[in-house]
Design an enzyme around this catalytic site. Structure first.
Site, mmCIF file in Angstrom:
data_model
loop_
_atom_site.group_PDB
_atom_site.id
_atom_site.type_symbol
_atom_site.label_atom_id
_atom_site.label_comp_id
_atom_site.label_asym_id
_atom_site.label_seq_id
_atom_site.Cartn_x
_atom_site.Cartn_y
_atom_site.Cartn_z
ATOM 1 N N LEU A 186 0.820 -1.208 0.000
ATOM 2 C CA LEU A 186 0.000 0.000 0.000
ATOM 3 C C LEU A 186 0.852 1.255 0.000
ATOM 4 C CD1 LEU A 186 -2.700 -1.002 2.651
ATOM 5 C CD2 LEU A 186 -2.976 -0.925 0.175
ATOM 6 N N GLY A 187 2.020 1.185 0.609
ATOM 7 C CA GLY A 187 2.907 2.345 0.662
ATOM 8 C C GLY A 187 4.240 1.967 1.270
ATOM 9 N N THR A 220 7.330 -0.727 5.333
ATOM 10 C CA THR A 220 6.329 -0.896 4.282
ATOM 11 C C THR A 220 4.989 -1.260 4.896
ATOM 12 O OG1 THR A 220 8.090 -1.737 2.849
ATOM 13 C CG2 THR A 220 5.823 -2.130 2.142
ATOM 14 N N LYS A 233 1.626 -3.115 8.990
ATOM 15 C CA LYS A 233 2.837 -2.296 8.927
ATOM 16 C C LYS A 233 4.046 -3.142 9.305
ATOM 17 C CE LYS A 233 3.040 2.073 9.905
ATOM 18 N NZ LYS A 233 3.061 3.396 10.573
ATOM 19 N N ASP A 281 2.291 14.040 14.619
ATOM 20 C CA ASP A 281 2.422 14.122 13.155
ATOM 21 C C ASP A 281 1.041 14.286 12.515
ATOM 22 O OD1 ASP A 281 3.797 14.254 10.772
ATOM 23 O OD2 ASP A 281 3.971 12.089 10.523
#
Length: 588
Positions: free
Chosen positions: A261-262, A268, A283, A380
């Site tokens: 996904l990213g 990752t 994750k 964040d």
């Protein structure tokens, strides 16, 4: 003049050219003896007739000479005739066309190895050379094929099968030693058993080694501590799951690239499908700090108990790998940043929907700051870390940089983390992180919702690349309407938009102590939405009524976020695993 050659005195011949339609023969002669004044001329097929001098003596006795009648179909060439499918004469499947040699038109022939009438649909049939014995194979060695044949000796015979080659002869088996065969068979079986047994032992050892390694990682990563906590707290921890490494490998097809996904600097995120067909986000980070294991487990325990409709939920973790894997529920509608900055999507975010999203983000941050057993600072907050579900409900995500605050602390001294454009300026100066740092970042997100601008953009003048500075300067000059998203402004909502803009300005104050708390921000946004829903209160509402309305809003908010009123949370969130598991940069 000799036999076979009709060239010379008393005899001559000439070929008839191709393509002529008629001809006339005229014979002229001179110095012919009176005893034989006759002349003869005839047409004859060249290959069927051989000249002889005797023919000149008894020419009158010959009544006929061999002649071949040539014919053709139509006056077209093969190429032109094929264009007219209906009138094309070569009907047979295994036939071909060739142009007439003696004039216009064409003819049809069966392919080599076929015979029959090429002008009929099934006119060309295979010639069985083996039955007609029109072949060059040895006895019993002919094998017919469509349009051809081959020669090969039948089973039990040897040779190449051709008549002129080595003919087929029976194969004479060599005498065998049954004892040697048995010995060879036993050796082969023994070797096979040893090979299979050795492979099984190696696989078993490898599997045992892997199990021991997973057990080692499980203990190192605090698995026993987490298990003990789950057992001691029973129903309160029933939603927390410790996944095995095999489960997550299967869910991600062994972490296949197609499931990514990213990717970020520290790891990752993969999409996974659990055995119950539930979509999850997994994750997989790269860096691990073994000294932070206890803190990591405490954070996992706390975050898995968070059940707020606007906070993505951590489902569980896997501790059997060197770096723990975190598992979240999966959200399909992308990030708030995608919807704000993609022009094709931005039009679907009306003012009402943007205000609703702002309220939901504020609720979530207020809940994390005030309603959890230990306050959590996100650190964040940005539009890429706000996910939207299919109903455009906001979900605060990615707690990879977040930190828990002990009850006797109000700030955290830490290395600078976060994203440029959203970072609290006071954070750079003091190195101290407080809840007001999240308030500043939320102010930038509010400015994004109002203007559609990015937090950092090279399209703006050098001094205004930072959205917070650009937004504050525009408000100071009273030019707010010049930078708002065009499609969200109408005559009925200008005042509420200005109120939200002033609230964003308050969140972006340089000194943290001058900024409102997230609870105050959420209350004011809720009050604005209620005012919009009840326009009767806009013009004649007294200060007393306004205060009462805001107090009512406060009560409603506390009930909603304090109880974590959603039972069906759609995604998962990270812990502030700053020291143990580093965050990703992709906003997942």
């Amino acid at each position: 003049m000799v036999n076979v050659s009709c060239i010379g005195v008393g005899c001559c011949q000439t070929p008839i050219p191709n393509g002529i339609k008629d001809f006339t023969v005229s014979v002229k002669h001179s110095n012919v003896s009176e005893f034989n004044p006759c002349s003869f001329a005839f047409v004859v097929e060249e290959k069927a007739y051989k000249f002889s001098t005797l023919d000149l003596q008894n020419m009158q006795d010959k009544r006929a000479f061999p002649l071949v009648l040539d014919w053709a179909v139509g006056k077209q060439t093969c190429k032109d005739a094929k264009k007219n499918t209906a009138g094309y004469a070569c009907k047979a499947t295994n036939s071909n066309c060739f142009n007439s040699k003696n004039g216009p038109g064409y003819l049809c022939n069966c392919f080599s190895g076929y015979q029959g009438n090429p002008y009929l649909f099934d006119g060309c049939q295979d010639i069985d050379e083996c039955k007609t014995r029109n072949h060059e194979c040895a006895d019993n060695a002919c094998v017919n094929h469509m349009g051809s044949y081959s020669c090969s000796c039948p089973m039990g015979y040897q040779g190449d099968g051709w008549r002129n080659g080595s003919s087929c002869t029976p194969v004479i088996p060599k005498p065998s030693n049954s004892k040697n065969i048995i010995i060879a068979l036993c050796i082969s079986i023994s070797l096979l058993v040893l090979l299979l047994g050795g492979s099984s032992v190696l696989l078993g050892l490898k599997r045992r080694k892997l199990i021991k390694l997973q057990e080692k990682y499980f203990q190192q990563n605090g698995g026993l501590m987490l298990q003990e906590h789950i057992l001691n707290h029973g129903r309160s921890m029933e939603t927390t799951k410790i996944f095995s490494n095999d489960e997550l490998k299967k869910a991600t097809n062994n972490y296949d690239e197609s499931r990514v996904l990213g990717k970020g600097g520290y790891g990752t995120v993969y999409k996974g499908v659990l055995s119950d067909n539930k979509d999850v986000a997994i994750k997989k980070s790269k860096i691990c700090d073994k000294s932070q294991i206890k803190q990591f487990i405490n954070e996992v325990i706390l975050l898995t108990q968070i059940n707020h409709r606007n906070v993505v939920k951590l489902i569980g973790c896997c501790l059997e790998t060197e770096v723990p894997l975190l598992v979240y529920e999966f959200i399909t509608n992308g990030t708030l940043s995608d919807h704000i900055h993609d022009r094709s999507r931005a039009s679907s975010l009306s003012w009402e929907r943007r205000l609703k999203i702002a309220i939901e983000i504020a609720r979530a941050l207020a809940y994390l700051h005030s309603e959890t057993s230990m306050p959590i600072i996100h650190r964040d907050v940005k539009s890429t870390n706000i996910l939207l579900d299919d109903n455009h409900t906001a979900k605060v995500a990615d707690f990879g940089a977040s930190r828990l605050i002990a009850l006797d602390q109000i700030e955290i001294t830490t290395l600078v983390q976060g994203t440029l454009g959203y970072l609290d300026p006071e954070y750079f100066q003091t190195g101290q992180l407080t809840e007001k740092s999240d308030v500043y970042s939320f102010g930038v997100v509010l400015a994004e919702l109002l203007t559609g601008e990015e937090a950092i953009s090279s399209n703006r003048p050098e001094s205004y690349k930072n959205l917070a500075m650009y937004f504050g300067s525009t408000l100071k000059e009273d030019h707010l309407l010049h930078i708002l998203e065009d499609h969200i402004v109408n005559e009925g909502n200008i005042e509420p938009i200005k109120e939200v803009a002033n609230l964003a300005k308050a969140c972006l104050r340089l000194r943290g102590e001058d900024r409102p708390t997230m609870m105050e921000v959420a209350m004011e946004l809720e009050g604005l939405r209620i005012m919009e829903k009840h326009p009767w209160g806009k013009d004649n509402q007294t200060t007393e009524e306004t205060e009462y309305l805001l107090n009512t809003t406060t009560l409603s908010l506390n009930i909603d976020i304090g109880a974590g009123s959603s039972v069906s949370v759609v995604s998962g969130h990270d812990s502030m695993i700053n020291q143990l598991v580093k965050p990703l940069d992709d906003g997942q």
